[in-house]
Motif scaffolding. Structure first.
Motif, PDB file in Angstrom:
ATOM      1  N   GLU A  75      57.289  34.587  89.838  1.00 20.92           N
ATOM      2  CA  GLU A  75      58.518  34.232  89.132  1.00 20.92           C
ATOM      3  C   GLU A  75      58.216  33.602  87.771  1.00 20.92           C
ATOM      4  O   GLU A  75      58.898  33.895  86.785  1.00 20.92           O
ATOM      5  N   LYS A  76      57.209  32.748  87.722  1.00 21.21           N
ATOM      6  CA  LYS A  76      56.884  32.048  86.493  1.00 21.21           C
ATOM      7  C   LYS A  76      55.969  32.863  85.577  1.00 21.21           C
ATOM      8  O   LYS A  76      55.630  32.427  84.478  1.00 21.21           O
ATOM      9  N   GLN A  77      55.558  34.039  86.078  1.00 24.32           N
ATOM     10  CA  GLN A  77      54.730  34.957  85.297  1.00 24.32           C
ATOM     11  C   GLN A  77      53.435  34.290  84.831  1.00 24.32           C
ATOM     12  O   GLN A  77      53.017  34.418  83.683  1.00 24.32           O
ATOM     13  N   ILE A  78      52.808  33.580  85.757  1.00 29.15           N
ATOM     14  CA  ILE A  78      51.537  32.910  85.483  1.00 29.15           C
ATOM     15  C   ILE A  78      50.403  33.836  85.921  1.00 29.15           C
ATOM     16  O   ILE A  78      50.351  34.213  87.095  1.00 29.15           O
ATOM     17  N   PRO A  79      49.512  34.223  85.037  1.00 24.11           N
ATOM     18  CA  PRO A  79      48.367  35.034  85.473  1.00 24.11           C
ATOM     19  C   PRO A  79      47.513  34.254  86.468  1.00 24.11           C
ATOM     20  O   PRO A  79      47.246  33.062  86.277  1.00 24.11           O
ATOM     21  N   LEU A 121      55.047  21.979  92.668  1.00 24.50           N
ATOM     22  CA  LEU A 121      55.387  20.952  91.677  1.00 24.50           C
ATOM     23  C   LEU A 121      54.328  20.869  90.586  1.00 24.50           C
ATOM     24  O   LEU A 121      54.646  20.653  89.402  1.00 24.50           O
ATOM     25  N   ALA A 122      53.058  21.069  90.943  1.00 25.73           N
ATOM     26  CA  ALA A 122      51.988  21.050  89.947  1.00 25.73           C
ATOM     27  C   ALA A 122      52.111  22.230  88.991  1.00 25.73           C
ATOM     28  O   ALA A 122      51.899  22.087  87.776  1.00 25.73           O
ATOM     29  N   LEU A 123      52.453  23.399  89.510  1.00 27.60           N
ATOM     30  CA  LEU A 123      52.662  24.567  88.649  1.00 27.60           C
ATOM     31  C   LEU A 123      53.807  24.317  87.675  1.00 27.60           C
ATOM     32  O   LEU A 123      53.747  24.690  86.501  1.00 27.60           O
ATOM     33  N   GLU A 124      54.860  23.673  88.178  1.00 29.77           N
ATOM     34  CA  GLU A 124      56.008  23.384  87.329  1.00 29.77           C
ATOM     35  C   GLU A 124      55.633  22.420  86.212  1.00 29.77           C
ATOM     36  O   GLU A 124      56.093  22.560  85.075  1.00 29.77           O
ATOM     37  N   ALA A 125      54.774  21.463  86.532  1.00 32.13           N
ATOM     38  CA  ALA A 125      54.359  20.486  85.523  1.00 32.13           C
ATOM     39  C   ALA A 125      53.440  21.115  84.473  1.00 32.13           C
ATOM     40  O   ALA A 125      53.559  20.820  83.274  1.00 32.13           O
ATOM     41  N   ARG A 126      52.523  21.974  84.915  1.00 28.97           N
ATOM     42  CA  ARG A 126      51.548  22.573  83.994  1.00 28.97           C
ATOM     43  C   ARG A 126      52.129  23.748  83.215  1.00 28.97           C
ATOM     44  O   ARG A 126      51.704  24.017  82.101  1.00 28.97           O
ATOM     45  N   PHE A 127      53.069  24.462  83.826  1.00 30.21           N
ATOM     46  CA  PHE A 127      53.632  25.658  83.195  1.00 30.21           C
ATOM     47  C   PHE A 127      55.154  25.558  83.243  1.00 30.21           C
ATOM     48  O   PHE A 127      55.814  26.176  84.080  1.00 30.21           O
ATOM     49  N   PRO A 128      55.736  24.734  82.360  1.00 30.27           N
ATOM     50  CA  PRO A 128      57.164  24.421  82.459  1.00 30.27           C
ATOM     51  C   PRO A 128      58.111  25.564  82.095  1.00 30.27           C
ATOM     52  O   PRO A 128      59.304  25.472  82.376  1.00 30.27           O
ATOM     53  N   SER A 129      57.593  26.630  81.491  1.00 24.55           N
ATOM     54  CA  SER A 129      58.466  27.735  81.096  1.00 24.55           C
ATOM     55  C   SER A 129      57.903  29.065  81.606  1.00 24.55           C
ATOM     56  O   SER A 129      56.706  29.325  81.438  1.00 24.55           O
ATOM     57  N   PRO A 130      58.749  29.865  82.247  1.00 26.28           N
ATOM     58  CA  PRO A 130      60.143  29.611  82.639  1.00 26.28           C
ATOM     59  C   PRO A 130      60.229  28.581  83.758  1.00 26.28           C
ATOM     60  O   PRO A 130      59.379  28.551  84.648  1.00 26.28           O
ATOM     61  N   SER A 131      61.252  27.784  83.684  1.00 26.98           N
ATOM     62  CA  SER A 131      61.365  26.662  84.604  1.00 26.98           C
ATOM     63  C   SER A 131      61.993  27.076  85.933  1.00 26.98           C
ATOM     64  O   SER A 131      62.901  27.903  85.981  1.00 26.98           O
ATOM     65  N   LEU A 132      61.489  26.464  87.002  1.00 32.44           N
ATOM     66  CA  LEU A 132      62.101  26.617  88.324  1.00 32.44           C
ATOM     67  C   LEU A 132      62.723  25.300  88.780  1.00 32.44           C
ATOM     68  O   LEU A 132      62.958  25.101  89.964  1.00 32.44           O
ATOM     69  N   LEU A 133      62.974  24.423  87.810  1.00 29.18           N
ATOM     70  CA  LEU A 133      63.747  23.205  88.041  1.00 29.18           C
ATOM     71  C   LEU A 133      64.814  23.116  86.960  1.00 29.18           C
ATOM     72  O   LEU A 133      64.569  23.493  85.814  1.00 29.18           O
TER      73      LEU A 133
END
Length: 406
Positions: A75-79, A121-133
């Motif tokens: 969803e966050k498109q993180i490689p 939560l760590a992924l959200e903090a390190r990679f805030p965009s696109p956000s899942l919060l």
């Protein structure tokens, strides 16, 4: 016993299948699993660049907690890259690395994080965009509380208790069901607190926390407890939530299919079904991209599939004087005919019905094919071997080819 060869070669089948599906996998010769999905965002990295996230997850893609993290990464498109852990034989380096010894775990830019909620939560903090919060501070605080609640509100324990326990009497089962339904009622009410189909005003970590478990329950309960979540008028918001999830491409990359979920429950927990298997999704079974994906997966892995069938399906009993050469040829033929049917549909050649007497060559070949196909139908595991949509198309095609043998 002579085996006819009226089917395309594996090379031809693979070439045709690839033209009709964008799905591709990395081949892992001699490893388990034998292929692995390519993350949808991997192309964003420059060549020879290490992805920022290394995900440790189970080899069979059965773990719902691993699915949460995989879903978020897509969803966050993180490689990311994946290290598969055999849960029945965890390597010592992994148990030394992760204090809980459990999966999932992840190295996020070199930092180890474990427990699925903490990884999310760590992924959200390190990679805030696109956000899942949510951006709105008040809704963000609600989201974080609901993420915690998903772990502590007891819903998961209640659900699996209802599913897996064998009550001593009907009253006990009825009480378990009533308690479970009350917890579903609470989820139904929670889903109504914000506009739209999701728990919050947009898709979020809260949805990720619940989706693997609700998916499994929606598949398992009708078969093992005679209880429906999907289609149940008592839970219109939960059903709207399922429908909204189904529109998300990332969800289709990580979810399992109903048949895999139900076979798994029986194998792992020894629970006997009380109802019929769920019908296959006709939209998926007829979609050319899923049919072609299934054909490509079968073509890419036909040698592994044939070896597994020969070793474990019981088909060796049909060998004449212990020579399995013709049995192996017959298995190969039926798998190629299956791939043909996946690609070409009803215009593809099928094995045909039994002809001749009890000991005829055709009867023996048909028996080999029937055993092989029935075995491989229930051996396919989504999303380990292919996507859930492709697995559905695969099983529907097996049913069609099997029907042609009788």
């Amino acid at each position: 016993m002579t085996t006819p060869t009226t089917a395309s070669t594996w090379e031809q089948l693979s070439e045709i299948a690839q033209k009709h599906t964008p799905a591709r996998r990395v081949r892992r010769p001699g490893q388990s699993p034998s292929t692995a999905p390519i993350p949808s965002s991997l192309h964003k990295l420059p060549p020879d660049t290490t992805p920022p996230v290394l995900l440790y997850r189970d080899t069979n893609s059965w773990c719902p907690f691993c699915e949460r993290v995989w879903f978020a990464l897509e969803e966050k498109q993180i490689p990311f890259e994946t290290e598969f852990i055999d849960l029945s034989n965890k390597p010592k380096w992994y148990t030394d690395l992760v204090p809980t010894t459990l999966v999932p775990a992840a190295k996020i830019e070199g930092e180890l994080v474990y427990e699925s909620k903490d990884i999310l939560l760590a992924l959200e903090a390190r990679f805030p965009s696109p956000s899942l919060l949510p951006e709105d501070p008040e809704e963000n605080a609600v989201a974080r509380q609901w993420v915690e609640d998903a772990e502590t509100n007891g819903f998961r324990n209640l659900a699996y208790k209802f599913l897996r326990e064998t009550p001593t009497d009907a009253d006990e089962l009825a009480n378990l069901q009533a308690t479970f339904e009350a917890s579903l009622d609470e989820l139904e009410q929670t889903l109504g607190k914000y506009p739209g189909p999701y728990f919050l005003s947009t898709f979020s970590l809260v949805d990720l926390m619940y989706s693997p478990h609700l998916d499994r329950l929606a598949a398992n309960l009708p078969v093992y407890r005679g209880y429906q979540i999907k289609g149940n008028p008592r839970f219109p918001r939960i059903n709207a939530w399922f429908a909204a999830l189904n529109e998300r491409p990332a969800y289709h990359r990580v979810k399992s299919d109903d048949t895999t979920n139900n076979l798994l429950l029986r194998r792992r927990f020894g629970i006997e079904p009380t109802g019929n298997a769920l019908p296959l999704n006709t939209a998926d079974s007829n979609a050319i991209q899923y049919r072609a994906e299934a054909a490509e997966r079968l073509s890419d892995n036909h040698e592994v599939a044939i070896a597994d069938i020969i070793k474990n399906s019981g088909v060796q009993a049909l060998a004449i004087d212990g020579d399995i050469t013709t049995v192996k040829e017959a298995v190969d033929l039926h798998l190629r005919l299956l791939a043909e049917y996946l690609i070409h549909g009803d215009s593809a050649p099928l094995p045909g019905g039994r002809t001749g007497g009890k000991n005829s060559i055709e009867t023996t070949i048909s028996a080999v094919g029937a055993i092989a196909l029935a075995y491989v139908r229930n051996r396919v595991c989504a999303p380990r071997d292919m996507s859930a949509g492709a697995a559905t198309a695969f099983r529907a095609a097996v049913d069609k080819v099997l029907a042609s043998l009788y």
